[in-house]
Motif scaffolding. Structure first.
Motif, PDB file in Angstrom:
ATOM      1  N   ALA A 212      57.188 -87.733 -10.388  1.00  0.00           N
ATOM      2  CA  ALA A 212      56.329 -86.661 -10.876  1.00  0.00           C
ATOM      3  C   ALA A 212      57.199 -85.474 -11.253  1.00  0.00           C
ATOM      4  O   ALA A 212      58.393 -85.434 -10.931  1.00  0.00           O
ATOM      5  N   VAL A 213      56.592 -84.514 -11.926  1.00  0.00           N
ATOM      6  CA  VAL A 213      57.281 -83.263 -12.251  1.00  0.00           C
ATOM      7  C   VAL A 213      56.449 -82.100 -11.738  1.00  0.00           C
ATOM      8  O   VAL A 213      55.226 -82.197 -11.617  1.00  0.00           O
ATOM      9  N   VAL A 214      57.124 -81.009 -11.429  1.00  0.00           N
ATOM     10  CA  VAL A 214      56.444 -79.774 -11.058  1.00  0.00           C
ATOM     11  C   VAL A 214      56.360 -78.894 -12.293  1.00  0.00           C
ATOM     12  O   VAL A 214      57.377 -78.622 -12.933  1.00  0.00           O
ATOM     13  N   LEU A 215      55.154 -78.464 -12.635  1.00  0.00           N
ATOM     14  CA  LEU A 215      54.953 -77.565 -13.768  1.00  0.00           C
ATOM     15  C   LEU A 215      54.406 -76.249 -13.241  1.00  0.00           C
ATOM     16  O   LEU A 215      53.331 -76.213 -12.638  1.00  0.00           O
ATOM     17  N   SER A 216      55.134 -75.178 -13.463  1.00  0.00           N
ATOM     18  CA  SER A 216      54.678 -73.866 -13.008  1.00  0.00           C
ATOM     19  C   SER A 216      54.284 -73.006 -14.204  1.00  0.00           C
ATOM     20  O   SER A 216      53.118 -72.956 -14.591  1.00  0.00           O
ATOM     21  N   ASP A 217      55.263 -72.333 -14.839  1.00  0.00           N
ATOM     22  CA  ASP A 217      54.955 -71.498 -15.999  1.00  0.00           C
ATOM     23  C   ASP A 217      54.416 -72.318 -17.166  1.00  0.00           C
ATOM     24  O   ASP A 217      53.746 -71.771 -18.047  1.00  0.00           O
TER      25      ASP A 217
END
Length: 253
Positions: A212-217
């Motif tokens: 998975a990836v972390v998406l913030s902005d």
């Protein structure tokens, strides 16, 4: 990046909630009765491909931005612990979105880990490996995702009981290429790619082995947050969720 060991207060949980150590990632379906909450959470993260990471200046903004993202299709959401009243926001979201998976990020102390769990968090994330938390939650029904940077840190965290690790800061380390290189010797260790990931790169990261990836902005865009443009956040969340789902489906074929 050194492994953090500065916290001396371990977490304690009932031995009856012992979780099973996973050697290989599994995207297969299982009933909640046959697997631990931690293992089920890992499966949900892998099925989603995207973890939306929210930090906000106040609780009202956090609450409304989170709901915009969740209504847009995000199924896994992390609230950064420094967000004001983060635990109260989390409790409300857990109540109103019972099918979604919630966690708390930037957890560096045992007390914050305990408070996160009480508020309903199913996973905890850190930018480094905090051994007190890793050891403390090893027998609980909460998934701990420690931060790692080097091959040694990855193997050390996994050997200490981590079911999945967060490669951070991934874009500064080489991005997609770094994940691809790490997965060659560590194909059995699930990894989350975190920091600087954009929506258009979700497919590439998962295609090269990230769980998975972390998406913030990328979802909670700074301009949208400052202008309280929740429609924009909803649109970005919808696009991110779609990209994650498509990437996961391609990786399974």
């Amino acid at each position: 990046m050194a492994i953090a060991t500065s916290f001396s207060l371990p977490l304690t949980y009932p031995s009856s909630s012992l979780t099973t150590h996973i050697q290989k990632p599994c995207r297969c379906s299982s009933s909640s009765n046959s697997i631990s909450v931690a293992s089920k959470t890992l499966q949900q993260i892998q099925d989603s491909g995207v973890i939306a990471c929210l930090r906000a200046q106040n609780a009202d903004l956090a609450n409304r931005a989170a709901r915009a993202a969740l209504d847009g299709g995000i199924s896994v959401l992390e609230i950064v612990v420094t967000t004001p009243d983060a635990f109260e926001v989390l409790r409300n979201l857990v109540h109103d979105y019972p099918t979604k998976t919630f966690g708390v990020g930037t957890v560096l102390q045992a007390k914050d880990a305990k408070d996160s769990i009480k508020a309903g968090a199913k996973f905890l994330m850190s930018p480094a490996t905090v051994m007190d938390i890793l050891v403390g939650v090893s027998e609980s029904d909460v998934l701990y995702i420690p931060g790692v940077m080097t091959p040694t840190e990855i193997l050390s965290a996994f050997s200490a009981g981590a079911k999945i690790v967060k490669v951070y800061p991934v874009s500064a380390l080489g991005g997609v290429g770094y994940i691809s290189a790490l997965k060659k010797p560590f194909s059995h260790i699930p990894m989350v790619a975190s920091q600087g990931v954009t929506i258009d790169l979700v497919g590439q990261y998962i295609g090269q082995g990230a769980s998975a990836v972390v998406l913030s902005d990328a979802i909670f865009a700074k301009e949208a947050m400052s202008q309280r443009n929740f429609d924009k956040i909803n649109q970005l969340a919808s696009h991110a969720a779609s990209q994650g789902q498509q990437a996961v489906e391609r990786s399974e074929r």
